[in-house]
Design a protein around this motif. Structure first.
Motif, mmCIF file in Angstrom:
data_model
loop_
_atom_site.group_PDB
_atom_site.id
_atom_site.type_symbol
_atom_site.label_atom_id
_atom_site.label_comp_id
_atom_site.label_asym_id
_atom_site.label_seq_id
_atom_site.Cartn_x
_atom_site.Cartn_y
_atom_site.Cartn_z
ATOM 1 N N ALA A 8 -57.327 -40.591 34.342
ATOM 2 C CA ALA A 8 -57.229 -40.095 35.740
ATOM 3 C C ALA A 8 -57.490 -41.351 36.743
ATOM 4 C CB ALA A 8 -58.306 -39.049 35.793
ATOM 5 N N LEU A 9 -58.326 -42.102 36.301
ATOM 6 C CA LEU A 9 -58.552 -43.266 37.407
ATOM 7 C C LEU A 9 -57.556 -44.341 37.354
ATOM 8 C CD1 LEU A 9 -62.535 -44.280 36.563
ATOM 9 C CD2 LEU A 9 -61.316 -43.672 38.758
ATOM 10 N N ALA A 10 -56.914 -44.548 36.112
ATOM 11 C CA ALA A 10 -55.547 -45.368 36.078
ATOM 12 C C ALA A 10 -54.575 -44.796 37.009
ATOM 13 C CB ALA A 10 -55.017 -45.675 34.369
ATOM 14 N N LEU A 15 -51.183 -44.281 41.824
ATOM 15 C CA LEU A 15 -50.971 -43.392 42.888
ATOM 16 C C LEU A 15 -51.158 -44.022 44.595
ATOM 17 C CD1 LEU A 15 -51.675 -40.051 41.150
ATOM 18 C CD2 LEU A 15 -49.367 -40.989 41.992
ATOM 19 N N ASP A 16 -52.462 -44.599 44.253
ATOM 20 C CA ASP A 16 -52.848 -45.323 45.637
ATOM 21 C C ASP A 16 -51.821 -46.224 45.933
ATOM 22 O OD1 ASP A 16 -55.007 -45.834 47.708
ATOM 23 O OD2 ASP A 16 -55.192 -47.688 46.741
ATOM 24 N N ARG A 17 -51.348 -47.067 45.089
ATOM 25 C CA ARG A 17 -50.364 -48.100 45.367
ATOM 26 C C ARG A 17 -48.970 -47.538 45.908
ATOM 27 N NH1 ARG A 17 -48.666 -52.379 47.787
ATOM 28 N NH2 ARG A 17 -47.172 -53.780 46.558
ATOM 29 N N ALA A 18 -48.782 -46.500 45.326
ATOM 30 C CA ALA A 18 -47.316 -45.912 45.519
ATOM 31 C C ALA A 18 -47.540 -45.237 47.023
ATOM 32 C CB ALA A 18 -47.145 -44.579 44.763
ATOM 33 N N ILE A 19 -48.812 -44.830 47.401
ATOM 34 C CA ILE A 19 -48.950 -44.429 48.965
ATOM 35 C C ILE A 19 -48.810 -45.500 49.719
ATOM 36 C CG2 ILE A 19 -50.528 -43.506 50.425
ATOM 37 C CD1 ILE A 19 -51.822 -41.741 48.118
ATOM 38 N N ASP A 20 -49.265 -46.564 49.456
ATOM 39 C CA ASP A 20 -48.945 -47.707 50.467
ATOM 40 C C ASP A 20 -47.608 -48.227 50.591
ATOM 41 O OD1 ASP A 20 -51.886 -48.045 50.813
ATOM 42 O OD2 ASP A 20 -52.201 -49.489 48.981
ATOM 43 N N VAL A 21 -47.011 -48.335 49.149
ATOM 44 C CA VAL A 21 -45.563 -48.761 49.509
ATOM 45 C C VAL A 21 -44.764 -47.863 50.302
ATOM 46 C CG1 VAL A 21 -43.574 -49.037 48.157
ATOM 47 C CG2 VAL A 21 -45.494 -50.005 47.386
ATOM 48 N N THR A 213 -46.846 -37.439 45.955
ATOM 49 C CA THR A 213 -47.843 -38.477 45.526
ATOM 50 C C THR A 213 -49.309 -38.050 46.122
ATOM 51 O OG1 THR A 213 -46.106 -40.349 45.831
ATOM 52 C CG2 THR A 213 -48.522 -40.854 45.584
ATOM 53 N N LEU A 214 -49.329 -37.714 47.251
ATOM 54 C CA LEU A 214 -50.744 -37.153 47.664
ATOM 55 C C LEU A 214 -51.291 -36.048 46.844
ATOM 56 C CD1 LEU A 214 -50.363 -37.511 51.665
ATOM 57 C CD2 LEU A 214 -51.665 -38.829 50.098
ATOM 58 N N ARG A 215 -50.199 -35.180 46.664
ATOM 59 C CA ARG A 215 -50.823 -33.997 45.703
ATOM 60 C C ARG A 215 -51.209 -34.476 44.326
ATOM 61 N NH1 ARG A 215 -46.410 -31.247 48.084
ATOM 62 N NH2 ARG A 215 -45.006 -31.561 46.371
ATOM 63 N N ASN A 216 -50.503 -35.431 43.744
ATOM 64 C CA ASN A 216 -51.016 -35.905 42.350
ATOM 65 C C ASN A 216 -52.016 -36.580 42.323
ATOM 66 O OD1 ASN A 216 -48.746 -34.916 41.265
ATOM 67 N ND2 ASN A 216 -47.363 -36.709 41.554
ATOM 68 N N PHE A 217 -52.258 -37.390 43.482
ATOM 69 C CA PHE A 217 -53.572 -38.168 43.658
ATOM 70 C C PHE A 217 -54.907 -37.205 43.973
ATOM 71 C CE2 PHE A 217 -56.936 -40.270 46.023
ATOM 72 C CZ PHE A 217 -56.815 -41.774 45.349
ATOM 73 N N GLN A 218 -54.791 -36.159 44.676
ATOM 74 C CA GLN A 218 -55.735 -35.208 44.500
ATOM 75 C C GLN A 218 -55.912 -34.518 43.317
ATOM 76 O OE1 GLN A 218 -54.171 -32.512 47.930
ATOM 77 N NE2 GLN A 218 -54.901 -33.751 49.482
ATOM 78 N N ALA A 219 -54.803 -34.377 42.566
ATOM 79 C CA ALA A 219 -55.288 -33.664 41.273
ATOM 80 C C ALA A 219 -55.780 -34.468 40.338
ATOM 81 C CB ALA A 219 -53.709 -33.244 40.522
#
Length: 241
Positions: A8-10, A15-21, A213-219
């Motif tokens: 989950a951390l990986a 996903l955090d990098r995907a949000i930035d891009v 991406t935000l939904r997946n990050f929250q999950a």
């Protein structure tokens, strides 16, 4: 931490990098000649180390880098004689303080000496690296499809359009510029006068990707929190025993 927590951390890191891009692409929606940035991922599989229990391999996601989508953007008519767009593969060459750089942003102007420059004042060069000088008092500038520049009917230079065998080797810098470690070749892509190339970012697609991406990050965040709470509960039960 349990394997699921590490996974989950990986996923959160990726996903955090995907949000930035994605956010950067959206921010450059109206940037002339901007090329969308995309992420590259690959699966990382860790083989089980226990010969007794023989657990299943653990699969995780690893971000290996980014790449640039060099597909052409749309054309926007400006009517400005010093606005140019490249119809196909290629880049304009400009001379900066850091050396030659390459761009798809053809929003040019004349400086006080009559040189064709970018909006940051960097000279636009021909294929040989020389600046292009327009005589003082010129009333009409006409640029043909091959980049030839005529001032009141007299040819004064030719805007260089250059291409690379592998554009992915270009390094993105600020202000729409790219640096190169390889030598470009002349491109026969036509130059269109009075037009600017718009960003190739697809806003609906990027916004949809951002929400997903935000939904997946929250999950993934919920999974990490759940693992953390399970660990706390286990510690509490052990302490009572």
């Amino acid at each position: 931490m349990e394997n699921s927590g590490y996974l989950a951390l990986a996923r959160q890191v990726a996903l955090d990098r995907a949000i930035d891009v994605t956010a950067n692409n959206i921010a450059n929606l109206r940037t002339t000649g901007y090329k969308a940035e995309k992420l590259q991922f690959q699966e990382y599989v860790q083989q089980p180390s226990s010969p007794v229990t023989k657990p299943d391999p653990m699969s995780s996601v690893v971000q290996v880098g980014t790449f640039t989508d060099f597909q052409n953007g749309g054309f926007e008519k400006t009517g400005n004689a010093l606005d140019f767009a490249i119809q196909g593969d290629g880049f304009f060459a400009v001379q900066t303080n850091a050396g030659t750089r390459y761009t798809r942003d053809g929003s040019f102007q004349l400086d006080a000496t009559g040189q064709i420059v970018t909006k940051d004042g960097d000279p636009v060069t021909d294929a040989g690296g020389s600046a292009i000088q327009v005589p003082s008092g010129t009333k009409q500038i006409v640029v043909t499809g091959d980049g030839q520049v005529a001032a009141d009917g007299n040819v004064v230079g030719q805007i260089g359009v250059l291409k690379f065998d592998d554009p992915q080797t270009l390094v993105r810098e600020g202000n729409g510029l790219y640096s190169a470690s390889s030598t470009p070749a002349a491109s026969d892509a036509p130059v269109v006068q009075g037009m600017l190339e718009t960003s190739n970012v697809q806003p609906v697609l990027e916004l949809t990707r951002m929400m997903e991406t935000l939904r997946n990050f929250q999950a993934a965040e919920q999974m990490v929190d759940s693992q953390h709470q399970m660990a706390l509960d286990a510690i509490g039960k052990i302490a009572k025993v």
